[in-house]
Every structure is written in C-alpha cells, then in structure tokens.
Design a protein around this motif. Structure first.
Motif, PDB file in Angstrom:
ATOM      1  N   SER A  20       0.824  -1.217   0.000  1.00  0.00           N
ATOM      2  CA  SER A  20       0.000   0.000   0.000  1.00  0.00           C
ATOM      3  C   SER A  20       0.853   1.259   0.000  1.00  0.00           C
ATOM      4  O   SER A  20       0.321   2.367  -0.067  1.00  0.00           O
ATOM      5  CB  SER A  20      -0.952   0.004   1.198  1.00  0.00           C
ATOM      6  N   ASP A  80       4.173  -0.961   3.444  1.00  0.00           N
ATOM      7  CA  ASP A  80       3.328   0.207   3.730  1.00  0.00           C
ATOM      8  C   ASP A  80       4.122   1.278   4.476  1.00  0.00           C
ATOM      9  O   ASP A  80       5.286   1.085   4.832  1.00  0.00           O
ATOM     10  CB  ASP A  80       2.048  -0.206   4.495  1.00  0.00           C
ATOM     11  N   ASN A 107      -2.580  -2.749  12.949  1.00  0.00           N
ATOM     12  CA  ASN A 107      -4.042  -2.594  12.847  1.00  0.00           C
ATOM     13  C   ASN A 107      -4.549  -1.370  13.605  1.00  0.00           C
ATOM     14  O   ASN A 107      -5.361  -0.608  13.082  1.00  0.00           O
ATOM     15  CB  ASN A 107      -4.740  -3.862  13.342  1.00  0.00           C
ATOM     16  N   TYR A 314      -9.698  -7.071  11.629  1.00  0.00           N
ATOM     17  CA  TYR A 314      -9.046  -6.537  10.434  1.00  0.00           C
ATOM     18  C   TYR A 314      -8.982  -7.589   9.341  1.00  0.00           C
ATOM     19  O   TYR A 314      -8.661  -8.755   9.590  1.00  0.00           O
ATOM     20  CB  TYR A 314      -7.624  -6.064  10.771  1.00  0.00           C
ATOM     21  N   GLN A 319      -7.310  -2.384   3.535  1.00  0.00           N
ATOM     22  CA  GLN A 319      -6.239  -1.543   2.993  1.00  0.00           C
ATOM     23  C   GLN A 319      -6.761  -0.711   1.811  1.00  0.00           C
ATOM     24  O   GLN A 319      -6.215   0.344   1.504  1.00  0.00           O
ATOM     25  CB  GLN A 319      -5.076  -2.440   2.559  1.00  0.00           C
ATOM     26  N   LYS A 322      -8.154   3.475   1.650  1.00  0.00           N
ATOM     27  CA  LYS A 322      -7.542   4.793   1.473  1.00  0.00           C
ATOM     28  C   LYS A 322      -7.713   5.393   0.078  1.00  0.00           C
ATOM     29  O   LYS A 322      -8.055   6.590  -0.030  1.00  0.00           O
ATOM     30  CB  LYS A 322      -6.069   4.734   1.874  1.00  0.00           C
TER      31      LYS A 322
HETATM   32  N1  ARG Z   1      -1.111  -1.599   5.064  1.00  0.00           N
HETATM   33  C1  ARG Z   1      -2.146  -2.012   5.949  1.00  0.00           C
HETATM   34  C2  ARG Z   1      -3.417  -1.199   5.708  1.00  0.00           C
HETATM   35  O1  ARG Z   1      -3.318  -0.154   5.146  1.00  0.00           O
HETATM   36  C3  ARG Z   1      -1.734  -1.830   7.364  1.00  0.00           C
HETATM   37  C4  ARG Z   1      -2.350  -2.777   8.314  1.00  0.00           C
HETATM   38  C5  ARG Z   1      -1.790  -4.111   8.085  1.00  0.00           C
HETATM   39  N2  ARG Z   1      -2.206  -5.050   9.046  1.00  0.00           N
HETATM   40  C6  ARG Z   1      -2.108  -6.341   8.844  1.00  0.00           C
HETATM   41  N3  ARG Z   1      -2.534  -7.117   9.764  1.00  0.00           N
HETATM   42  N4  ARG Z   1      -1.585  -6.827   7.756  1.00  0.00           N
HETATM   43  O2  ARG Z   1      -4.499  -1.583   6.040  1.00  0.00           O
END
Ligand code: ARG
Length: 457
Positions: A20, A80, A107, A314, A319, A322
C-alpha cells in the motif's frame, strides 16, 4: 518484519498486490505523530526506558525531516508507510528502533493514522466551504433586488431575486458543513492501544496517547477499533452530498451561460475555447465540478462495498479504504476551489434575467392573488380567471401587464385598476415578503444573518 517463520520471500506479484506504500505514503505525517505519541507513552509507563523512548522520538523527527525533504521512498518490499518508517528509523538509530512497535499493531496504528488524516481533511474542506459561503453571500448582497425568473420543471414559474437564489446554495453548504462537523465529532476517538484486535497485556495508558493526538477519548472496544471505517464512510457520505450540491450549482452555471439563457458570462479565467469553433466560451470548470460529483459518489460506493461483507476484525480488504478517500478528497477540494472562484467572478447579466422574467407570464400568480385579496374571489376561481388572461395575452403576443384594463375586465369585472402595478416583476418579488421569501428586504436580512453566522464560525 515478519520473516521469522518464512523460508522464502513473496512472489513479485504478491509483493505488488500486497503493497500500500504507493498510496499510503500520504499518511506519513500522521504516522510519525502517532508513533511519537505512542513512544512517549511507552517511556512514561516504563514499558521502554526513558532513554530509549527519547532516542526513538528523536529518530522519528529525523525520519520526518528526511520525508519532508526527499519524499517517502516507494519500496514495495516494505509494504506500507508503517513498515517503511520503522525500517528508516532503524537506519537512523539502530536496533533500538525495534522497541517502538511494543504494545501496538499495524491494525490500531493504521486506524489511528487514517483517523488523523481524515480529521485534517475535514478541517480543510470546512475552510473551503466557508470561503464558498462567503463568496455566495457577497454576490447575494449585491443582487438582493436583481430579478430573474424562478423555475419549477424548468418552466418559468414566479419571479425571484438572484440574491435569494444564491442564498439557497448558502443553505445547502451550511448543511454540508454541519455534516462534516458531525463526522468530525464521531471520528474523534483514538483506536491506538487496541493493538491487533484484543488489546494488550502491557500497562499502556490509552488516555495519554488519545490526548496527545487531540482525540477526545480512546475508543471503547478493541475489536471495533480495528474493524471500524465508519469515520471514512462518514467523510465520504458528507463529501458525496456536498459534491452533489456543487454539481447542481455547476449545472445552473452551465445552463445560465448558454445562449438561450445568457444570464451569466463566464470570465476568461473560467472559460475554455474550442480548437475548431472560434466563437466558443465553454464552461469546462463547471462541467468538471458536475462530473466530479459522480466520481466522488463512486468513491463512497466503493468503500461501502469493500466493507459490507467483512467479519471482525481486520482483513486486508480494508487496505483498500484509502484510495477512494484520497481520491474523493482531492476531487472535492478542487471542486470547492473552482466553484468559489467562479462564484466570485461570474459576470451576471441582470438585463437578460429581467427580459426572461418579463417573457413568461410569470406574474400570473400575482393576478390570482390580487383577485383573492382585493375582490374576495376564492383562489381556485381566481386561478381560472387568470388562466383566461394568460390565454388572451398569449393570443395578443404581449405580457400580462400589457393587457388593457378593459380587456381584463371583460374576462372578469372584479379585476380592479391596481392590477397592472401588481403585475410588474418588481412588485411581485417585493410582495413575497413572508419569512424565508424572495423579497429584497428578506434577502438583505438573510445576508446579515449569514454574515453573522460566518463570523461566528
Ligand atoms: N497496510 C495495511 C493497511 O493499510 C496496514 C495494516 C496491516 N495489518 C495487517 N494485519 N496486515 O491496512
């Protein structure tokens, strides 16, 4: 960051679909702020030593300075903004960087960052909408007594004042701002400390991090904290509604700038020409504001559909929250700025508005009202008599106010000689002085009220 249990790295396409960073690098300021609040709390609680906390905070400032100067590098392997920053932090301060992620997860981190970003976005939109209201009110004040046709079904209905018409949009924007304010109030709870989904065994102080980041309080339920994207949807719903209002105003500008209407002339700054037809002045900005409303609504739909089937807590689908928010925000900010610029500079053509208002038997209701008021005729009957007068004017190819008193009295003898004055456009708008009506004096009062409200916020 999680290579411990893996023997092989990800496939190239896995890396690409997973990353991301190409879009969430936009969260870097919020990510740094969230991490600084977190590490200060870890230090204060003795979860990391005060020295380590200070080194990490200092390192985060250095990373921020690098980002500000050079931008955020887009390394897909780091996935990310959260991992990119932690990895960059390690380059700056070494292994102690590894203590930052104690008692948190990406998260709760991403939920916090994104709330902070949306909160800033709301504040920026509010300032833009306020500038638009200010422009509408200024033009409304100058045109409190400028008459134009009011339409229903896009058929000339009754005369109104241009000031009144513009203030209708002021009211829409007022409601838009209140929707964004509501969204901001609901958003302002801090998910940090929910950790991955269940909370944490470390003795964290969620109230401290919430306060440091300007939140009113921590969120109540750790599962909800990392699953919730209502704040993003609230933003998009308010954005979609605001863009819908901008789109309707844009549509009126397109219509008014067209030759049959000719109610406005777009200034050069807000027009485009045609590469083939030299006479053209096209209202492209207004058309794009109208078009952007469709895309913004699409962003809302996209996120609603992303969220609708997700179990707690989550899932990586989230992701995808956004890009639609960023896109909608950029489109909305641009639309508001363009609309404000157009409203400030539109060249209104009062003489064309008046001519159009004279043309459509638009004061017919005033004739009927007068029969009711002066001669005590029941309104339904007065409506019928007036219909006959309109028919006669149409046959003679003249305005209602041009019919002779004899001709009118031949239709109904109760029509009195005061009627001709009452049928003028100016008399018609002046008469509509009921609360919230179009009369110039009411418009001036509304302008004063709007100015006082804008002064207050
Ligand atoms: N890049 C992820 C997002 O924007 C961050 C959270 C990732 N969490 C995970 N458990 N892989 O949502």
């Amino acid at each position: 960051m999680w290579g411990g249990r893996f023997a092989e790295g990800p496939a190239a396409v896995m890396r690409e679909i997973n990353a991301s960073i190409p879009f969430d690098k936009r969260l870097w300021r919020q990510d740094i702020a969230g991490s600084k609040a977190h590490v200060a709390m870890l230090g204060a609680q003795g979860i990391v030593s005060p020295e380590d906390a200070a080194r990490i905070a200092d390192g985060l400032d250095r990373v921020a300075a690098v980002y500000a100067a050079e931008g955020v590098p887009e390394d897909l392997a780091l996935e990310d903004i959260h991992m990119a920053t932690e990895s960059r932090l390690a380059e700056e301060i070494g292994a102690v960087a590894g203590r930052l992620h104690t008692a948190r997860s990406r998260n709760d981190q991403v939920a916090t960052d994104f709330r902070l970003w949306v909160r800033d976005a709301i504040d920026a939109v509010d300032a833009g909408l306020k500038a638009l209201q200010t422009a509408l009110v200024a033009r409304a004040d100058a045109h409190a007594a400028t008459v134009m046709p009011g339409y229903t079904h896009l058929q000339a209905a009754q005369p109104v004042t241009l000031g009144h018409h513009l203030l209708a949009y002021y009211e829409m924007v007022r409601r838009d701002r209140s929707r964004f304010r509501d969204a901001r109030a609901r958003l302002n709870e801090c998910p940090l400390g929910a950790a991955a989904l269940a909370g944490t065994g470390f003795p964290i102080d969620r109230r401290a991090t919430a306060a440091a980041l300007g939140f009113d309080r921590p969120t109540a339920n750790s599962l909800d904290s990392v699953s919730d994207r209502d704040f993003a949807l609230d933003y998009l719903m308010a954005a979609a509604q605001a863009s819908l209002h901008l789109s309707r105003l844009a549509e009126e500008i397109v219509l008014w700038a067209s030759q049959p209407f000719g109610f406005v002339r777009l200034p050069d700054q807000w027009s485009t020409g045609s590469s083939i037809m030299p006479q053209k002045r096209n209202p492209d900005a207004a058309e794009l504001v109208r078009g952007h409303a469709g895309r913004i609504t699409g962003c809302l739909t996209a996120l609603m559909i992303t969220m609708k089937g997700l179990p707690l807590a989550y899932s990586k689908d989230m992701q995808d929250d956004k890009p639609p928010v960023f896109e909608a925000h950029d489109l909305l900010a641009l639309s508001i700025a363009a609309m404000t610029g157009m409203i400030e500079t539109l060249d209104f053509r009062p003489e064309r508005m008046r001519a159009a208002a004279e043309a459509g038997f638009i004061t017919a209701t005033d004739l009927a009202d007068r029969l009711v008021r002066v001669a005590g005729v029941p309104f339904r009957e007065a409506h019928h008599i007036t219909g006959a007068a309109v028919k006669l004017a149409e046959q003679q190819g003249c305005a209602l106010s041009d019919l002779s008193l004899e001709a009118l009295q031949a239709i109904d003898p109760r029509i009195d000689e005061g009627v001709q004055a009452a049928l003028s456009i100016d008399a018609s708008v002046a008469a509509r002085a009921s609360e919230g009506g179009t009369a110039p004096e009411r418009v001036r009062e509304a302008v004063a009220r709007a100015r006082a409200a804008l002064e207050a916020g």
